[in-house]
Design a protein around this motif. Structure first.
Motif, PDB file in Angstrom:
ATOM      1  N   VAL A 149      30.121  45.717  51.384  1.00  0.00           N
ATOM      2  CA  VAL A 149      30.271  45.915  49.946  1.00  0.00           C
ATOM      3  C   VAL A 149      29.350  47.023  49.340  1.00  0.00           C
ATOM      4  O   VAL A 149      28.228  47.129  49.880  1.00  0.00           O
ATOM      5  N   SER A 150      29.992  48.050  48.771  1.00  0.00           N
ATOM      6  CA  SER A 150      28.965  49.218  48.180  1.00  0.00           C
ATOM      7  C   SER A 150      29.701  49.639  46.991  1.00  0.00           C
ATOM      8  O   SER A 150      29.570  50.951  46.730  1.00  0.00           O
ATOM      9  N   SER A 151      30.315  48.775  46.191  1.00  0.00           N
ATOM     10  CA  SER A 151      30.738  49.048  44.773  1.00  0.00           C
ATOM     11  C   SER A 151      30.852  47.867  44.247  1.00  0.00           C
ATOM     12  O   SER A 151      30.914  46.731  44.440  1.00  0.00           O
ATOM     13  N   GLY A 152      30.781  48.221  42.785  1.00  0.00           N
ATOM     14  CA  GLY A 152      31.145  46.973  42.012  1.00  0.00           C
ATOM     15  C   GLY A 152      32.247  46.162  42.006  1.00  0.00           C
ATOM     16  O   GLY A 152      32.352  45.017  42.141  1.00  0.00           O
ATOM     17  N   ALA A 153      33.367  46.625  42.192  1.00  0.00           N
ATOM     18  CA  ALA A 153      34.762  46.106  42.517  1.00  0.00           C
ATOM     19  C   ALA A 153      34.670  45.258  43.818  1.00  0.00           C
ATOM     20  O   ALA A 153      35.180  44.137  43.844  1.00  0.00           O
ATOM     21  N   GLU A 154      34.073  45.772  44.892  1.00  0.00           N
ATOM     22  CA  GLU A 154      34.013  45.092  46.000  1.00  0.00           C
ATOM     23  C   GLU A 154      32.969  43.685  45.963  1.00  0.00           C
ATOM     24  O   GLU A 154      33.364  42.737  46.197  1.00  0.00           O
ATOM     25  N   LEU A 155      31.860  44.038  45.175  1.00  0.00           N
ATOM     26  CA  LEU A 155      31.052  42.984  44.907  1.00  0.00           C
ATOM     27  C   LEU A 155      31.720  41.780  44.063  1.00  0.00           C
ATOM     28  O   LEU A 155      31.657  40.539  44.739  1.00  0.00           O
TER      29      LEU A 155
END
Length: 169
Positions: free
Chosen positions: A67-73
């Protein structure tokens, strides 16, 4: 005779400048240097994007989802603030739950500047302690601690990437 590839741009620029004089030489040099900087910047950006894409496309040793973005989080974990203790700084304990069958690794937090504490007026606080990554095991929960200094203000939110978690008063 073989010309080193490192010397080739300098040789081309020298020939161009020798053919020009005054204002034309200045324009030629400016254009050549501008194109060289543009090329180097594009190559560096492309290399960085390639590393990110490659890391996401490959499977980590432990099979973790990266995970490396807010959407992925938001898509991979549920989270919130479990506790906040104020002394000289505010120690926040965040809790994350992973309902999935694979571990979830949240990456590039501190190095990428993706951890921000905000006071009640929306001003950023100084981040004193935040790890660069954490991994939530499959079908498990994990507590993560971070410290912020909001000087004389109260910490109101913690932002990871663009996901905000409210800190209860």
């Amino acid at each position: 005779m073989r010309v080193s590839t490192n010397l080739l741009p300098m040789a081309v620029m020298s020939i161009m400048l020798a053919a020009c004089s005054g204002e034309n030489a200045e324009k030629a040099a400016s254009g050549a240097v501008s194109k060289a900087v543009e090329l180097a910047k594009g190559a560096a950006t492309g290399a960085s994007k390639g590393v990110d894409d490659g890391r996401k496309a490959s499977t980590s040793i432990d099979g973790a989802v990266i995970v490396s973005s807010g959407a992925e989080l938001k898509a991979s974990l549920t989270g919130g603030v479990l506790a906040a203790q104020k002394d000289d700084a505010t120690l926040v304990t965040l809790g994350f739950a992973n309902e999935g069958a694979a571990p979830v690794r949240v990456t590039e937090l501190s190095q990428g500047g993706h951890v921000t504490g905000l006071d009640g007026e929306g001003y950023a606080c100084t981040t004193l302690q935040a790890g660069d990554e954490f991994t939530v095991p499959a079908k498990a929960k994990l507590k993560v601690e971070m410290r912020f200094d909001c000087t004389d203000k109260t910490l109101a939110k913690v932002r990871l990437y663009d996901v905000e978690y409210a800190v209860a008063p």
